[in-house]
Scaffold this active site. Structure first.
Site, mmCIF file in Angstrom:
data_model
loop_
_atom_site.group_PDB
_atom_site.id
_atom_site.type_symbol
_atom_site.label_atom_id
_atom_site.label_comp_id
_atom_site.label_asym_id
_atom_site.label_seq_id
_atom_site.Cartn_x
_atom_site.Cartn_y
_atom_site.Cartn_z
ATOM 1 N N HIS A 152 1.408 -0.645 0.148
ATOM 2 C CA HIS A 152 0.246 -0.084 0.463
ATOM 3 C C HIS A 152 0.955 1.640 -0.056
ATOM 4 C CE1 HIS A 152 -3.575 -2.186 0.753
ATOM 5 N NE2 HIS A 152 -2.991 -3.329 1.167
ATOM 6 N N ASN B 171 -7.046 0.616 -3.040
ATOM 7 C CA ASN B 171 -7.537 1.428 -2.128
ATOM 8 C C ASN B 171 -6.657 2.943 -1.435
ATOM 9 O OD1 ASN B 171 -5.279 0.107 -0.629
ATOM 10 N ND2 ASN B 171 -5.935 -0.206 1.087
ATOM 11 N N HIS C 100 -8.179 -10.172 -1.322
ATOM 12 C CA HIS C 100 -8.446 -10.481 0.246
ATOM 13 C C HIS C 100 -9.469 -11.242 0.595
ATOM 14 C CE1 HIS C 100 -8.475 -8.199 4.129
ATOM 15 N NE2 HIS C 100 -9.677 -8.518 4.606
ATOM 16 N N HIS D 111 -2.527 -12.479 1.700
ATOM 17 C CA HIS D 111 -2.127 -13.033 3.261
ATOM 18 C C HIS D 111 -3.334 -14.394 3.858
ATOM 19 C CE1 HIS D 111 -5.584 -10.583 3.349
ATOM 20 N NE2 HIS D 111 -5.294 -9.130 3.158
ATOM 21 N N ASN E 244 -5.169 -7.171 9.511
ATOM 22 C CA ASN E 244 -6.422 -8.154 9.079
ATOM 23 C C ASN E 244 -5.620 -8.630 7.914
ATOM 24 O OD1 ASN E 244 -8.991 -9.074 8.709
ATOM 25 N ND2 ASN E 244 -9.721 -7.106 7.610
ATOM 26 N N ASP F 107 2.469 -6.959 2.152
ATOM 27 C CA ASP F 107 0.888 -6.395 2.896
ATOM 28 C C ASP F 107 1.105 -4.646 3.188
ATOM 29 O OD1 ASP F 107 -1.723 -5.744 3.304
ATOM 30 O OD2 ASP F 107 -2.161 -6.535 4.330
ATOM 31 N N HIS G 263 0.843 3.644 8.490
ATOM 32 C CA HIS G 263 -0.437 4.816 8.973
ATOM 33 C C HIS G 263 0.931 5.669 10.153
ATOM 34 C CE1 HIS G 263 -3.851 2.057 7.980
ATOM 35 N NE2 HIS G 263 -3.493 0.834 8.201
#
Lengths: 310, 426
Positions: free
Chosen positions: B59, B91, B176, B229, B275, B302, B306
């Protein structure tokens, strides 16, 4: 002995000795509440902040009375909480209050682990007054104090805890604490309200309310949180009362001198029928009384500790 | 421009041998035991020399959340972690659901060129699970596959049509897999640790159901599905069964799922919140077996940056996910050290298999004529993973500020030396 931890975040991380020590302290302080002038100067000059992100009258008042009986000043912050609302963060809120030179925080929060999170990030003692579905340690301590006042020995007592175990922080704190004191715990409730993995509780799971209550010395009925329950966990209160409620009939399975407890507020006719709620075996109001003593004890133990640190 | 790597211990998925590598421009010109010379010579001192890692799941938060990461910082962290090809998830904000957005990502990356950036488009517009995106257009613009990662398509009919439509363009769906209704409100694995901590649980079954459905749809549509994942032993078992039945399924595992377990959550550390959640020791052991026995095809990070403000808060409010580009090598090398996998397995999982799955024939092994995407690994180097090492804008990783062992010493991208521990060279 002294209480050395900075905070009281749960009973999970307390030793049996620590629990009994807090209870002994509570017994000594309890007498103050029956005096003509119900006040001692033990925490004079201390400021205690109650920070509640969830509605509460009983616990909050109990803490405030306890603080005042010890001559502490109290301030109170009540904040409605919403995870979707972008507002001041929890840490910013407590740091702001701390800047007013408060000495002890009492925190209630809808998220598990929130009290520990504050405790880990602030230099003053923090008392957990309920965090999500995790712990409510002062409730467990007051429960055990109440039991001590009615039973000779804690060790070996049969305790039935009945209701929404999964969402009850009271049940969790009771289970962790009572296990350490050698009490035998049986839990029961609708299967949707029992955690998927109960092994860590080291207790047994009853198959019916009569099985749960059989030979019990202590029956603890949990509050069904009407506002929280979805219809997926519980089809109706009527059915709950029929299968999981305590009444005079199923009470007969317990020992003759069994005591009936409830953290309050009671839903009459749901988890407790009025005939048992108001019976001589009910110690629900004694629990409230013990609550003030236990909270005085923990405030005192953390309060003097702070003084010594200075 | 000629670059000579001398005294290499070359590791491919199926062989290990000592040789010198001659790189000319973007490609491997020769692999030989003869003495070679170049404009630039690196003596590898018999260190392990591997194909550059292809990370199928990152990401980069660009556009929309550049305060967490952007394509530049993300690709810097990638090469510092030995990763030379990245597949960023869709995303972003706005979502990568059209060719214009894909083009933006590809162009922004091309200017820097540290890595190859092959964007994953969303399956549905705005990732709402309703209307399919224009897959043909997006593939033409540089997208490589499609996924509504994190917001899995709930409607099986939509998923079926997406698989069919992608297949028509020679592409595939990355899923996912999760039954979001079963997992809703959950924060950590449902099990003993959720009982102890009072943190609400995510049952493994929510993942298992998702994986089973997606495999059945893959069978129905005879199309390739790649499962993100995998964290649950049951999901892994389902995948193994499907592979036996010759369903076209591949899957990945993250370093955090094969390195940590739910036990880490006893302390409410939000850097272990992700997650799918960290599961039990038994799940972890099965994942490692799956890496060895071929059920698991790929290691992917993954990488989920953040900001501290989104992590240093109450557990229930904290964001899911951790950064992982620069911890892939040290965490994997730990498995090598513990004899759970060997370096050939590592290459198979991080570059050979991804190149096959993505049909990138120009990479995936160190071979004459292939792209010179090459990393030199120092297995024994110990260092503190702090701000001097971390190239990401974020630091949400439980290993941040701890001592790690093993790293990419050199990263070469298309013949260019782009990283020499601990510095980006461009």
């Amino acid at each position: 002995m002294e209480y050395k931890k900075k905070d009281l975040t749960g009973t999970k991380n307390l030793s049996a000795e620590e629990i009994l020590f807090i209870l002994e302290t509570a017994k000594k302080l309890k007498e103050i509440n029956s005096r003509e002038i119900k006040k001692v100067p033990a925490l004079k000059g201390k400021t205690i902040a109650t920070v509640f992100f969830e509605a509460s009258t009983r616990t909050k008042n109990s803490f405030e009375v306890a603080a005042k009986r010890l001559s502490a000043d109290t301030i109170s912050v009540t904040s409605s909480y919403s995870s979707t609302l972008k507002g001041e963060t929890l840490l910013d809120t407590v740091h702001n209050i701390r800047s007013m030179k408060t000495d002890i925080f009492i925190i209630r929060h809808p998220l598990s682990g929130a009290a520990k999170f504050v405790a880990d990030n602030i230099d003053t003692p923090v008392i957990n007054a309920g965090d999500g579905t995790n712990e409510h340690p002062t409730q467990a301590l007051l429960d055990i104090l109440t039991i001590q006042e009615h039973k000779i020995n804690l060790k070996g007592l049969n305790v039935a805890i009945i209701g929404d175990i999964d969402h009850s922080r009271v049940a969790k704190s009771d289970i962790w604490a009572m296990n350490k004191l050698g009490m035998n715990i049986k839990i029961f409730g609708p299967s949707t309200m029992i955690p998927a993995n109960i092994e860590p509780f080291e207790c047994s799971l009853a198959s019916s309310i009569s099985d749960a209550i059989r030979d019990a010395d202590v029956i603890m009925m949990l509050r069904i949180q009407l506002e929280r329950q979805s219809k997926l966990l519980l089809p109706s209160l009527r059915e709950y009362a029929n299968f999981f409620g305590l009444n005079n009939k199923n009470l007969s399975y317990a020992k003759k001198d069994a005591i009936i407890m409830h953290p309050g507020p009671i839903n009459r006719g749901v988890e407790l029928n009025s005939d048992v709620a108001d019976s001589p075996q009910s110690v629900i109001l004694n629990q409230v009384e013990s609550g003030v003593a236990v909270r005085m004890a923990i405030l005192y133990l953390l309060g003097i500790q702070k003084r010594r640190n200075k | 421009m000629k670059l000579a790597l001398k005294n290499c211990l070359i590791i491919n998925h199926n062989e290990s041998f000592e040789a010198n590598i001659l790189i000319e421009d973007e490609k491997i010109k020769d692999i030989t035991n003869e003495d070679i010379n170049g404009d630039n010579v690196i003596d590898c001192h018999n260190k392990a020399v591997l194909p550059g890692i292809i990370d199928m799941h990152v990401h980069f938060r660009d556009p929309g959340f550049e305060y967490k990461e952007d394509i530049i910082s993300g690709s810097r962290a990638a090469v510092a972690g030995g990763i030379t090809t990245c597949l960023p998830m869709a995303n972003t904000y706005p979502v990568n659901d059209n060719a214009g957005m894909t083009r933006y990502m590809v162009e922004r990356n091309r200017k820097l060129g540290l890595v190859d950036l092959l964007p994953i488009g969303s399956i549905t517009k705005k990732m709402e699970g309703k209307e399919l995106v224009e897959m043909g257009d997006m593939l033409k613009a540089g997208a490589i596959a499609f996924s509504d990662d994190g917001l899995p398509v709930g409607n099986s009919e939509v998923m079926r049509r997406a698989m069919e439509y992608a297949k028509g363009f020679g592409s595939f769906i990355i899923s996912h897999s999760e039954d979001r209704e079963l997992s809703q409100g959950g924060m950590i694995n449902e099990g003993e640790i959720s009982t102890i901590t009072g943190l609400s649980g995510i049952p493994s079954a929510s993942e298992d159901i998702g994986v089973a459905r997606d495999i059945l749809l893959s069978k129905l549509t005879k199309s390739h599905i790649h499962i993100c994942h995998v964290s649950s032993k049951v999901a892994l078992k389902i995948i193994k069964m499907a592979k036996k039945e010759r369903v076209n399924v591949s899957c990945e595992v993250t370093p955090h799922h094969f390195s940590f377990t739910e036990e880490s959550l006893l302390d409410y550390n939000t850097n272990y919140k992700m997650n799918p959640p960290l599961r039990s020791t038994e799940d972890q052991e099965m994942l490692i077996c799956g890496m060895k026995d071929g059920t698991i095809d790929v290691i992917a990070t993954d990488h989920a940056p953040h900001h501290t403000d989104e992590k240093h808060i109450e557990f229930g409010n904290a964001a899911f996910g951790i950064i992982g580009l620069q911890t892939l090598i040290p965490l994997s090398l730990k498995l090598v050290k513990d004899n759970k996998i060997d370096l050939n397995d590592f290459v198979r999982l991080t570059s050979y298999n991804p190149s096959k799955i993505l049909k990138l024939d120009d990479r995936g092994s160190i071979e004459k004529g292939k792209l010179a995407d090459i990393i030199v690994i120092d297995k024994d180097k110990e260092y503190i993973f702090d701000d001097t090492i971390n190239q990401s804008k974020s630091c949400n990783n439980p290993l941040y500020k701890t001592t790690l062992k093993g790293c990419a010493l050199y990263t070469i991208k298309k013949g260019r030396l782009v990283y020499k521990f601990p510095d980006i060279l461009i």
